[in-house]
Design an enzyme around this catalytic site. Structure first.
Site, short mmCIF file in Angstrom:
data_model
loop_
_atom_site.label_atom_id
_atom_site.label_comp_id
_atom_site.label_asym_id
_atom_site.label_seq_id
_atom_site.Cartn_x
_atom_site.Cartn_y
_atom_site.Cartn_z
N HIS A 85 0.95 -1.20 -0.08
CA HIS A 85 -0.05 0.13 -0.08
C HIS A 85 0.97 0.98 0.16
O HIS A 85 2.15 1.23 0.32
CB HIS A 85 -0.86 0.02 1.20
CG HIS A 85 -1.77 -1.00 1.54
ND1 HIS A 85 -3.24 -1.06 1.29
CD2 HIS A 85 -1.54 -2.47 2.05
CE1 HIS A 85 -3.69 -2.29 1.44
NE2 HIS A 85 -2.79 -2.91 1.94
N TYR A 121 -2.39 -1.97 9.18
CA TYR A 121 -1.22 -2.62 8.44
C TYR A 121 -0.24 -3.18 9.58
O TYR A 121 -0.15 -2.91 10.70
CB TYR A 121 -0.21 -1.62 7.94
CG TYR A 121 -1.33 -0.74 6.89
CD1 TYR A 121 -1.51 -0.99 5.81
CD2 TYR A 121 -1.44 0.75 7.23
CE1 TYR A 121 -2.25 -0.06 4.92
CE2 TYR A 121 -1.87 1.54 6.41
CZ TYR A 121 -2.36 1.30 5.05
OH TYR A 121 -2.97 2.02 4.27
N HIS A 129 -2.32 -3.17 -3.65
CA HIS A 129 -3.80 -2.83 -3.22
C HIS A 129 -4.57 -2.73 -4.71
O HIS A 129 -5.68 -3.30 -4.51
CB HIS A 129 -3.85 -1.67 -2.33
CG HIS A 129 -5.30 -1.58 -1.75
ND1 HIS A 129 -5.55 -0.34 -0.78
CD2 HIS A 129 -6.31 -2.30 -1.74
CE1 HIS A 129 -6.92 -0.42 -0.58
NE2 HIS A 129 -7.41 -1.73 -0.95
N LYS A 173 -8.29 2.41 -6.65
CA LYS A 173 -7.21 2.88 -6.19
C LYS A 173 -6.04 2.82 -6.90
O LYS A 173 -5.83 2.18 -7.48
CB LYS A 173 -6.95 2.52 -4.51
CG LYS A 173 -8.18 2.82 -3.56
CD LYS A 173 -7.67 2.16 -2.29
CE LYS A 173 -9.02 2.07 -1.34
NZ LYS A 173 -8.79 3.15 -0.42
N CYS A 198 -3.13 3.03 -5.27
CA CYS A 198 -2.30 2.31 -4.40
C CYS A 198 -1.66 0.96 -4.76
O CYS A 198 -2.33 0.19 -5.32
CB CYS A 198 -3.20 2.11 -3.04
SG CYS A 198 -2.43 1.46 -1.65
#
Length: 174
Positions: free
Chosen positions: A10, A59, A127, A147, A149
């Site tokens: 991420h 995380y 991600h 996203k 990410c």
């Protein structure tokens, strides 16, 4: 504890090269506060045994711009980092959005090597690679991302023997 089948990379969606941490607070502590505000919460047994100061972080690892790797959740503790993919996964967050410092790339490569050695069957992905396959072709393409990410192509990074492309590198700004 759960079986590890996925390692998800991420980004923190913050300014590239700028540290989140200050003299009083680490990057993981800042992210913990953000996750608290979003309603994340770790299970009491895990909090009491591992990283007790981080009661909300989703995380498992946070990599700050200076290359410091901080531990958030325990390996095997269900994360809160990739909806629908948290069980059996490890979440790694790089501070920044789409460019990371050389120190971060080096720290990520070391962490990656350690984790894939311990969990050789785990799929490593970004991600964004967990976005829905809207056209059903078996590939997640940029038009399907929910996203950006982590801001770089994890498959390309792996193929290039964990070497980042020049456009993925930035200088650290304190």
């Amino acid at each position: 504890m759960s079986y590890i089948n996925r390692i998800v990379i991420h980004c923190a969606a913050t300014t590239n090269g700028r540290r989140l941490a200050n003299a009083r607070e680490t990057a993981a502590a800042v992210i913990d506060r953000w996750h608290k505000d979003r309603g994340f919460r770790r299970s009491t047994p895990f909090v009491n045994e591992f990283s007790p100061g981080l009661r909300h972080i989703g995380y498992h690892f946070v990599i700050d711009t200076n290359g410091t790797v901080e531990k958030g959740r325990a390996i095997g503790e269900t994360g809160a980092h990739a909806k629908g993919y948290n069980t059996g996964s490890i979440g790694i967050c790089l501070v920044g959005t789409d460019k990371f410092t050389q120190a971060q790339w080096e720290a990520l490569a070391l962490l990656y090597a350690d984790l894939v050695e311990k969990y050789p069957r785990a799929v490593v992905c970004g991600h964004r690679d967990l976005s829905p396959d809207l056209n059903g072709d078996g590939k997640i393409t940029s038009n399907e991302w929910t996203k950006i990410c982590p801001g770089f192509d994890v498959d390309s990074w792996e193929t290039q023997l964990l070497s980042p492309r020049d456009e993925w590198i930035c200088e650290e700004h304190l």
